[in-house]
Design an enzyme around this catalytic site. Sequence first.
Site, mmCIF file in Angstrom:
data_model
loop_
_atom_site.group_PDB
_atom_site.id
_atom_site.type_symbol
_atom_site.label_atom_id
_atom_site.label_comp_id
_atom_site.label_asym_id
_atom_site.label_seq_id
_atom_site.Cartn_x
_atom_site.Cartn_y
_atom_site.Cartn_z
ATOM 1 C CB VAL A 98 3.628 -4.634 -5.078
ATOM 2 C CG1 VAL A 98 4.393 -3.033 -4.299
ATOM 3 C CG2 VAL A 98 4.277 -5.289 -3.507
ATOM 4 C CG HIS A 114 1.860 1.780 -2.532
ATOM 5 N ND1 HIS A 114 0.666 0.757 -1.774
ATOM 6 C CD2 HIS A 114 1.608 2.257 -2.815
ATOM 7 C CE1 HIS A 114 0.032 1.564 -1.139
ATOM 8 N NE2 HIS A 114 0.465 2.562 -1.317
HETATM 9 N N1 LIG Z 1 -0.627 -8.309 -2.107
HETATM 10 C C1 LIG Z 1 0.294 -7.044 -2.588
HETATM 11 O O1 LIG Z 1 0.608 -7.220 -3.284
HETATM 12 C C2 LIG Z 1 0.294 -6.803 -1.067
HETATM 13 C C3 LIG Z 1 0.357 -7.586 -0.035
HETATM 14 C C4 LIG Z 1 0.171 -6.789 1.708
HETATM 15 C C5 LIG Z 1 0.922 -5.669 1.458
HETATM 16 N N2 LIG Z 1 0.951 -5.064 0.741
HETATM 17 C C6 LIG Z 1 0.503 -3.600 0.499
HETATM 18 O O2 LIG Z 1 0.651 -3.771 1.944
HETATM 19 C C7 LIG Z 1 0.071 -2.260 2.284
HETATM 20 C C8 LIG Z 1 -0.580 -2.337 3.424
HETATM 21 O O3 LIG Z 1 -0.954 -3.638 3.883
HETATM 22 P P1 LIG Z 1 -2.433 -4.799 4.370
HETATM 23 O O4 LIG Z 1 -2.690 -5.928 4.779
HETATM 24 O O5 LIG Z 1 -2.462 -3.817 5.054
HETATM 25 O O6 LIG Z 1 -3.981 -4.235 3.777
HETATM 26 P P2 LIG Z 1 -5.200 -2.938 3.949
HETATM 27 O O7 LIG Z 1 -4.398 -2.164 4.618
HETATM 28 O O8 LIG Z 1 -4.889 -3.035 1.919
HETATM 29 O O9 LIG Z 1 -5.688 -3.469 4.397
HETATM 30 C C9 LIG Z 1 -6.236 -5.050 3.607
HETATM 31 C C10 LIG Z 1 -7.764 -5.349 4.325
HETATM 32 O O10 LIG Z 1 -8.346 -6.472 3.125
HETATM 33 C C11 LIG Z 1 -9.503 -7.377 4.066
HETATM 34 N N3 LIG Z 1 -10.043 -8.233 3.502
HETATM 35 C C12 LIG Z 1 -8.576 -9.238 3.864
HETATM 36 N N4 LIG Z 1 -9.292 -10.565 2.975
HETATM 37 C C13 LIG Z 1 -10.137 -10.087 2.157
HETATM 38 C C14 LIG Z 1 -10.833 -10.842 0.990
HETATM 39 N N5 LIG Z 1 -10.733 -11.973 1.270
HETATM 40 N N6 LIG Z 1 -11.851 -9.959 0.868
HETATM 41 C C15 LIG Z 1 -12.108 -8.730 1.485
HETATM 42 N N7 LIG Z 1 -10.956 -8.201 1.780
HETATM 43 C C16 LIG Z 1 -10.335 -8.969 2.086
HETATM 44 C C17 LIG Z 1 -9.346 -6.558 5.617
HETATM 45 O O11 LIG Z 1 -9.971 -6.993 5.720
HETATM 46 C C18 LIG Z 1 -8.308 -5.681 5.517
HETATM 47 O O12 LIG Z 1 -9.138 -4.498 5.081
HETATM 48 C C19 LIG Z 1 -1.138 -2.432 1.045
HETATM 49 O O13 LIG Z 1 -0.076 -1.410 0.429
HETATM 50 C C20 LIG Z 1 -0.751 -3.761 1.090
HETATM 51 O O14 LIG Z 1 -1.704 -3.130 -0.655
HETATM 52 C C21 LIG Z 1 0.772 -5.645 -0.244
#
Ligand SMILES: NC(=O)c1ccc[n+]([C@@H]2O[C@H](COP(=O)([O-])OP(=O)(O)OC[C@H]3O[C@@H](n4cnc5c(N)ncnc54)[C@H](O)[C@@H]3O)[C@@H](O)[C@H]2O)c1
Length: 248
Positions: A98, A114
Site C-alpha cells: 500500500v 490492498h
Molecule cells: N510496504 C507495504 O506497503 C507493506 C508493509 C507491510 C505490510 N504490508 C502488507 O500487509 C500484508 C502482510 O505483510 P507481511 O509483511 O507479512 O508480508 P508478506 O506475507 O508479503 O511477507 C513478506 C515476505 O518478504 C520477504 N522479504 C523480506 N525482505 C525481503 C527482501 N529484501 N527481498 C525479498 N524478500 C524479502 C520475507 O521473507 C517474507 O516472506 C501484505 O499484504 C503486505 O503486502 C504492506
Amino acid sequence: MDALAIGPATRVLVLTGAGVSAESGVPTFRGAGGLWEGHPIEQVASPQGFQRDPTLVWRFYSLRRAAMAGIVPNPAHRALVALEQRLGDRFLLVTQNVDGLHRDAGSERMIEIHGNLMTSRCTTCDRPPFRDTTAYADGTLPLCVLCSERGVTALLRPHIVWFGEWLDPDHLARVEAFIGAGGHDLLFIAIGTSGLVYPAAGFVEDVRYRGGRTVLVNAERPENARAFDAVHLGPAGELLPALLGCGQ
Ligand SMILES: NC(=O)c1ccc[n+]([C@@H]2O[C@H](COP(=O)([O-])OP(=O)(O)OC[C@H]3O[C@@H](n4cnc5c(N)ncnc54)[C@H](O)[C@@H]3O)[C@@H](O)[C@H]2O)c1
Ligand SMILES: [Zn+2]
C-alpha cells in the site's frame, strides 16, 4: 545468475509483497512479530477494530503515512519499471503493498489490490477515494467535508483492504483476464511475498494450470516453494535487476 528467459511473446504477471519494499526501509508486518505497539495487527487493520477504536486506527495509519517521508523506491521497483517498458501490455504488476512505491518508481500497468496508504475514502457517501497524505494529529478523527456540507457527520477511513474485507472483484477479473489471454508463454514472478496466502497462492496455481512458468524471489523459502518452478532466495533489490537483465 542467468536472466529469466523473456521472449517476444512472453507475458509476465508479477505479484509483489512487503518484501519488495523492505530494502527501501518500509518494515514488513510479520518481521515485527505481527504486533504494533503491543496491539495485534488485526486491531488496527480490520473493520471491527475501526468500529471499536477509530482513533487508534487513524493513529496507526497517520504514523505509517509520516514514516513514508524520505522513503524512495529501490532497484527492485526500478527493475520492474524497466521490464514494463520493454513488454508494454504483455506486463501486469499486482502489488499487495500500500506504500505507493511502484507508482513512485514509474510503474503504470499496476493494480494495488490492498489499496493505498496515501488515499482515504468516506465511510458514508460514495465520493471516489481521494489522495490524502495527511498524518492526522493524535486524537484527531478526520471527517468527510462533503458529508459535513449536508449536515452529516461521517468519518473518513484509509483506502486499505483490511483483514476480513474483500478484494475488489474488478481487480481480480483484470488479473484473471491477463492470465487467460491466451498462449502458454506466461511467466509469473512473485517477489517479497510468502506466496502462501490468497491471492498469491491462487495466481501461482492458475498460471501452472495454463502451462506457464512460475518463479519466486524471496528472502526465505516458503512452505509452498514446490509450487514454483524456480526459487531465488535473497534480497529482491539485488536479485531482480540480474534476473530481469536490466543490470542496475
Ligand atoms: N510496504 C507495504 O506497503 C507493506 C508493509 C507491510 C505490510 N504490508 C502488507 O500487509 C500484508 C502482510 O505483510 P507481511 O509483511 O507479512 O508480508 P508478506 O506475507 O508479503 O511477507 C513478506 C515476505 O518478504 C520477504 N522479504 C523480506 N525482505 C525481503 C527482501 N529484501 N527481498 C525479498 N524478500 C524479502 C520475507 O521473507 C517474507 O516472506 C501484505 O499484504 C503486505 O503486502 C504492506
Ligand atoms: Zn462523505
